[in-house]
Design a protein around this motif. Structure first.
Motif, PDB file in Angstrom:
ATOM      1  N   LEU A   1       0.833  -1.207   0.000  1.00 51.50           N
ATOM      2  CA  LEU A   1       0.000   0.000   0.000  1.00 51.50           C
ATOM      3  C   LEU A   1       0.867   1.256   0.000  1.00 51.50           C
ATOM      4  N   LEU A   2       1.970   1.228   0.763  1.00 47.95           N
ATOM      5  CA  LEU A   2       2.853   2.393   0.817  1.00 47.95           C
ATOM      6  C   LEU A   2       3.553   2.620  -0.523  1.00 47.95           C
ATOM      7  N   VAL A   3       4.026   1.541  -1.157  1.00 47.72           N
ATOM      8  CA  VAL A   3       4.651   1.683  -2.480  1.00 47.72           C
ATOM      9  C   VAL A   3       3.623   2.183  -3.493  1.00 47.72           C
ATOM     10  N   GLY A   4       2.408   1.645  -3.420  1.00 48.70           N
ATOM     11  CA  GLY A   4       1.344   2.130  -4.292  1.00 48.70           C
ATOM     12  C   GLY A   4       1.044   3.593  -4.057  1.00 48.70           C
ATOM     13  N   ALA A   5       1.084   4.022  -2.786  1.00 41.44           N
ATOM     14  CA  ALA A   5       0.869   5.429  -2.473  1.00 41.44           C
ATOM     15  C   ALA A   5       1.965   6.298  -3.071  1.00 41.44           C
ATOM     16  N   SER A   6       3.197   5.793  -3.108  1.00 42.99           N
ATOM     17  CA  SER A   6       4.297   6.563  -3.706  1.00 42.99           C
ATOM     18  C   SER A   6       4.087   6.731  -5.210  1.00 42.99           C
ATOM     19  N   VAL A   7       3.586   5.679  -5.871  1.00 39.76           N
ATOM     20  CA  VAL A   7       3.301   5.759  -7.308  1.00 39.76           C
ATOM     21  C   VAL A   7       2.190   6.777  -7.564  1.00 39.76           C
TER      22      VAL A   7
END
Length: 316
Positions: A179-185
């Motif tokens: 979820l955090l990596v997706g939030a960065s994208v």
């Protein structure tokens, strides 16, 4: 600071959200330069991985972005003799870009990388072109033509094929790290949409300097509150060479090219080139770190070349 034509007159503004009208040769040149920037970003991934194993991620991000700001400031002084001044009406978008593209992107991505697998992270990052195209369609009412969707799908297939067939690759269950990596994208893509709006009114250097000054200040404050990692100050030349490469070449030059490309090609076309980043990173790892070669790498390059060509073509 508005851009000027050779005669000194300000160019007529294009419709909101559209990229600058350019000749086919200029368009091709922009794509080639953007591909070179993606190579810098690809090489930056193993560099940051090495540094992240030595220093606190917030301190590392703040120091890297500090050198990025220094480059932007020097270029601005050389170009105009002084730092650019921003009109008050531009600051809300610039502050939002700083939060999204610098502070938020750095914090979300590095925090997420510590909580999920490299395979999951790479696959999520590969969704960047699709996310950017969808946001551009919503924000600017850009039509998602079938060739562009086919180009996105082909590029994603190539990246996924390379990543999933690497030794030891495995897709883990989704969790907070994903979820955090997706939030960065999503954060970076949203920032790109705002940059496309700003690029119609300001020059790229002014946008980049303003965004990174504010973003770096936020990272510095975060690092100070979390406890600045003093080890970075006494590290050896190997670490500092990687820090300078990351801050000066990858972040400063790479992001200048990225923001300029958004103004020329638009965010949805520019984002297609993000598929090159993991492929360049893997290719550099094979060439310089002795990682095993796979024919899937050539398959991935072929898919990304074809996908980028399909998606980046301008159609009337």
């Amino acid at each position: 600071m508005k851009t000027r034509t050779p005669s000194g007159a300000a160019p007529a503004p294009a419709p909101a959200g559209t990229a600058s009208p350019v000749s086919p040769s200029h368009n091709l040149r922009a794509q080639l330069v953007l591909t070179a920037a993606m190579a810098l970003w690809g090489l930056n991934i193993p560099a940051v991985r090495v540094l992240a194993g030595r220093f606190d991620f917030t301190t590392l991000a703040a120091v890297r972005m500090f050198f990025t700001c220094c480059v932007f400031a020097v270029l601005a002084l050389r170009a105009g003799g002084r730092l650019p001044r921003m009109a008050r009406r531009h600051w809300p978008l610039l502050l939002a870009c700083s939060m999204l593209m610098v502070y938020g992107n750095q914090v979300f991505f590095t925090s997420g990388m510590a909580r999920t697998s490299a395979t999951n992270s790479a696959l999520i990052v590969a969704l960047g072109p699709l996310v950017s195209s969808l946001l551009a369609a919503i924000a600017f009412r850009e039509r998602l033509a079938l060739p562009r969707l086919a180009g996105i799908a082909l590029g994603l297939a190539g990246v996924a094929g390379v990543i999933l067939h690497r030794p030891g690759a495995g897709v883990g269950a989704a969790g907070i790290g994903d979820l955090l990596v997706g939030a960065s994208v999503l954060s970076f893509a949203l920032g790109g949409v705002l940059v496309q709006r700003l690029a119609r009114q300001l020059d790229v250097l002014s946008i980049s300097l303003s965004i990174y000054l504010v973003g770096t200040a936020l990272l510095m404050l975060h690092a100070a509150l979390a406890g600045f990692d003093q080890r970075i100050l006494s590290s050896g030349w190997q670490s500092w060479s990687l820090i300078l490469f990351s801050g000066v070449l990858a972040s400063a030059i790479g992001n200048l090219i990225w923001n300029r490309s958004i103004g020329i090609l638009g965010i949805s076309r520019t984002a297609l080139f993000l598929n090159w980043v993991p492929l360049f990173a893997i290719a550099f790892a094979v060439a310089f770190l002795g990682e095993p070669f796979s024919w899937w790498l050539l398959f991935g390059f072929g898919c990304v070349v074809c996908g980028t060509w399909l998606g980046a073509l301008r159609r009337t």
